[in-house]
Design a protein around this motif. Structure first.
Motif, PDB file in Angstrom:
ATOM      1  N   ILE A  86     163.291 -15.036 -59.601  1.00 41.04           N
ATOM      2  CA  ILE A  86     162.020 -14.354 -59.377  1.00 41.04           C
ATOM      3  C   ILE A  86     162.065 -12.940 -59.947  1.00 41.04           C
ATOM      4  CG2 ILE A  86     160.425 -13.489 -57.622  1.00 41.04           C
ATOM      5  CD1 ILE A  86     161.380 -15.732 -55.791  1.00 41.04           C
ATOM      6  N   ALA A  87     163.180 -12.240 -59.694  1.00 40.33           N
ATOM      7  CA  ALA A  87     163.286 -10.847 -60.114  1.00 40.33           C
ATOM      8  C   ALA A  87     163.220 -10.689 -61.628  1.00 40.33           C
ATOM      9  CB  ALA A  87     164.591 -10.250 -59.587  1.00 40.33           C
ATOM     10  N   ALA A  88     163.712 -11.680 -62.380  1.00 40.86           N
ATOM     11  CA  ALA A  88     163.808 -11.545 -63.830  1.00 40.86           C
ATOM     12  C   ALA A  88     162.623 -12.125 -64.591  1.00 40.86           C
ATOM     13  CB  ALA A  88     165.093 -12.215 -64.322  1.00 40.86           C
ATOM     14  N   ARG A 125     158.771 -24.712 -60.495  1.00 42.08           N
ATOM     15  CA  ARG A 125     157.375 -25.069 -60.783  1.00 42.08           C
ATOM     16  C   ARG A 125     156.439 -23.910 -60.457  1.00 42.08           C
ATOM     17  NH1 ARG A 125     155.242 -28.739 -56.393  1.00 42.08           N
ATOM     18  NH2 ARG A 125     155.120 -26.684 -55.425  1.00 42.08           N
ATOM     19  N   ASN A 126     156.657 -23.274 -59.300  1.00 42.86           N
ATOM     20  CA  ASN A 126     155.764 -22.201 -58.866  1.00 42.86           C
ATOM     21  C   ASN A 126     155.824 -20.977 -59.775  1.00 42.86           C
ATOM     22  OD1 ASN A 126     154.848 -23.699 -56.706  1.00 42.86           O
ATOM     23  ND2 ASN A 126     156.219 -22.748 -55.206  1.00 42.86           N
ATOM     24  N   ILE A 127     157.020 -20.634 -60.266  1.00 42.43           N
ATOM     25  CA  ILE A 127     157.139 -19.477 -61.152  1.00 42.43           C
ATOM     26  C   ILE A 127     156.338 -19.706 -62.434  1.00 42.43           C
ATOM     27  CG2 ILE A 127     158.727 -18.193 -62.638  1.00 42.43           C
ATOM     28  CD1 ILE A 127     158.821 -17.265 -59.805  1.00 42.43           C
ATOM     29  N   ASN A 147     151.571 -18.034 -65.551  1.00 40.27           N
ATOM     30  CA  ASN A 147     150.286 -18.415 -66.140  1.00 40.27           C
ATOM     31  C   ASN A 147     149.143 -17.599 -65.557  1.00 40.27           C
ATOM     32  OD1 ASN A 147     151.183 -20.350 -67.980  1.00 40.27           O
ATOM     33  ND2 ASN A 147     151.170 -21.986 -66.444  1.00 40.27           N
ATOM     34  N   TRP A 148     149.166 -17.357 -64.244  1.00 40.64           N
ATOM     35  CA  TRP A 148     148.132 -16.523 -63.638  1.00 40.64           C
ATOM     36  C   TRP A 148     148.151 -15.119 -64.233  1.00 40.64           C
ATOM     37  CZ3 TRP A 148     143.903 -17.825 -61.578  1.00 40.64           C
ATOM     38  CH2 TRP A 148     143.770 -18.901 -60.709  1.00 40.64           C
ATOM     39  N   LEU A 149     149.332 -14.525 -64.328  1.00 42.47           N
ATOM     40  CA  LEU A 149     149.433 -13.161 -64.833  1.00 42.47           C
ATOM     41  C   LEU A 149     148.995 -13.061 -66.292  1.00 42.47           C
ATOM     42  CD1 LEU A 149     152.813 -12.138 -63.173  1.00 42.47           C
ATOM     43  CD2 LEU A 149     150.535 -11.326 -62.567  1.00 42.47           C
ATOM     44  N   CYS A 199     153.160 -18.385 -55.076  1.00 45.70           N
ATOM     45  CA  CYS A 199     153.916 -18.909 -56.222  1.00 45.70           C
ATOM     46  C   CYS A 199     155.373 -18.467 -56.204  1.00 45.70           C
ATOM     47  CB  CYS A 199     153.264 -18.468 -57.530  1.00 45.70           C
ATOM     48  SG  CYS A 199     151.625 -19.173 -57.818  1.00 45.70           S
ATOM     49  N   PHE A 200     155.746 -17.611 -55.267  1.00 41.70           N
ATOM     50  CA  PHE A 200     157.137 -17.193 -55.139  1.00 41.70           C
ATOM     51  C   PHE A 200     157.821 -17.934 -53.987  1.00 41.70           C
ATOM     52  CE2 PHE A 200     154.825 -13.376 -56.787  1.00 41.70           C
ATOM     53  CZ  PHE A 200     155.187 -13.586 -58.109  1.00 41.70           C
ATOM     54  N   SER A 201     157.236 -19.060 -53.587  1.00 42.01           N
ATOM     55  CA  SER A 201     157.805 -19.902 -52.526  1.00 42.01           C
ATOM     56  C   SER A 201     158.790 -20.901 -53.108  1.00 42.01           C
ATOM     57  CB  SER A 201     156.695 -20.667 -51.801  1.00 42.01           C
ATOM     58  OG  SER A 201     155.772 -19.801 -51.182  1.00 42.01           O
ATOM     59  N   SER A 202     159.829 -21.161 -52.344  1.00 42.78           N
ATOM     60  CA  SER A 202     160.755 -22.253 -52.647  1.00 42.78           C
ATOM     61  C   SER A 202     160.550 -23.357 -51.614  1.00 42.78           C
ATOM     62  CB  SER A 202     162.198 -21.737 -52.607  1.00 42.78           C
ATOM     63  OG  SER A 202     162.523 -21.299 -51.288  1.00 42.78           O
TER      64      SER A 202
END
Length: 411
Positions: A54-56, A80-82, A87-89, A250-253
């Motif tokens: 997530i951080a990178a 998948r969520n990342i 895509n949103w950003l 989207c940052f959920s696991s």
């Protein structure tokens, strides 16, 4: 971008996650990233990999790296969520033409969740206090949805000193303990290492603040299974932002769900919630400026003055002891107020101020509103700066109220 040497280790009473970051398409030097948790916590290789993934991901995308690769597998749900988050950003801000390639393997089996614990991020500010108080009204003490742990993170903002952070969290740790909540503190450089490449906090505010917070939580998934990020906006004024109800989940696991909380509450409603709690009202911390001795807040910045204005409207400022003064003067409001930031907060509070007999604050709010609509000399100066100088005056003299850049939205 390559993330390698992902590992964790225990140092006395601290847990530290480590990783090596190397740029592939930029001439930046490599970095040793870390997340340091204060307290005896359990870690896992998967949690560490998820955190640094997530951080990178966002800095790799915004700085034009062709790919992101990790030397350890991550959760397939997070993978998948990342992709969705990026895509949103890119949809919102058109950051690049070609997508970032995520060359990341995924684990084949889920890890067992040790405990069902709900957490939230906590700075002692309006948003984080409102999330905590509202949650405790909604969930009984035995319910797994009730917040039992809060997290406070150092290293994600400019301006705040370690001394100020430690002093504030030492007090807040004792305060939330009275609500049956444990305060977990952490330190990280996942944003600090490229903070100087982010003038005006553009990438932080618009793309990264939710991701940075979520990364810290994902590093210790055995400690919690749900974490709330307090909204800094009301749904009626929601805009593309780095923490957003479409983005934060989207940052959920698989093991740890991230939620964007209280989007249905305005800042005035949140302040009313706090004013109804003597404990929260006595320990409200809205700014990161070093305050005068004996106070939580400086009383001389936009966030302080806006909060003072709302507490005046709610009849809760006098006697609160939060600021060096317990009465908001018109000259103070006019000097530090800035409706470029959160103009609805001022307009929503004005009727309450009039009910409290503070007609003297109406004129400053009207002047600030005119400035915000750029109808006076200062507005002309801002327009000329944007059109002719590309915002140079705002960047050079951002500390001046009428030229100030958008502030960080605190938790």
């Amino acid at each position: 971008m390559r993330i390698t040497q992902i590992r964790f280790e225990y140092e006395q009473e601290e847990l530290v996650l480590h990783a090596r970051l190397d740029w592939e398409d930029n001439a930046y030097s490599g970095e040793d990233l870390f997340v340091r948790y204060h307290g005896a916590l359990e870690a896992s290789a998967l949690g560490a990999a998820n955190a640094f993934f997530i951080a990178a991901a966002i800095p790799a995308m915004v700085f034009g790296e062709a790919r992101l690769t990790l030397d350890q597998p991550v959760c397939p749900t997070l993978r998948r969520n990342i992709g969705t988050a990026l895509n949103w950003l890119n949809h919102w801000f058109a950051l690049r033409d070609q997508p970032l390639e995520l060359e990341v393997e995924t684990v084949e089996a889920a890890e067992l969740q040790a405990a069902a614990v709900t957490a939230s991020y906590f700075s002692g500010g309006v948003d984080s206090w409102a999330t905590l108080l509202r949650n405790h009204r909604q969930y009984a003490s035995g319910h797994p949805g009730r917040i039992r742990r809060c997290m406070s993170v150092y290293g994600l903002q400019r301006g705040i000193t370690r001394e100020n952070f430690d002093a504030a969290t030492a007090v807040l740790q004792e305060v939330v303990a009275q609500l049956g909540v444990e305060l977990l503190t952490a330190e990280t450089n996942i944003y600090r290492h490229w903070m100087d490449r982010d003038p005006g906090f553009f990438y932080w505010t618009r793309t990264y603040n939710g991701a940075a917070l979520a990364a810290v939580a994902q590093g210790v998934p055995s400690q919690l299974n749900r974490v709330l990020i307090a909204s800094s906006d009301h749904m009626r004024s929601m805009e593309p932002w780095g923490t957003h109800p479409l983005l934060d989940p989207c940052f959920s696991s698989h093991d740890l769900q991230v939620e964007h909380d209280s989007i249905d509450m305005s800042r005035l409603q949140k302040t009313r919630e706090i004013a109804g709690s003597p404990l929260a009202l006595a320990h409200l911390r809205v700014c990161d400026v070093q305050p005068p001795p004996g106070f939580f807040n400086c009383g001389a910045c936009e966030k302080c003055v806006r909060t003072m204005m709302m507490l005046e409207g709610l009849g809760a400022l006098r006697g609160s002891g939060l600021f060096p003064v317990d009465r908001l003067e018109p000259s103070t409001l006019l000097r530090y107020g800035n409706m470029d930031l959160e103009f609805e907060d001022y307009l929503e509070t004005l009727p309450l101020l009039l009910e409290q007999g503070r007609e003297d604050l109406q004129r400053p709010i009207e002047i600030l509103h005119r400035r915000q609509r750029e109808l006076d000399f200062r507005g002309l100066l801002k327009r000329l700066d944007r059109r002719l100088l590309g915002g140079w005056l705002r960047r050079r003299y951002g500390h001046v109220g009428y030229l100030s850049a958008p502030a960080q939205r605190g938790r």
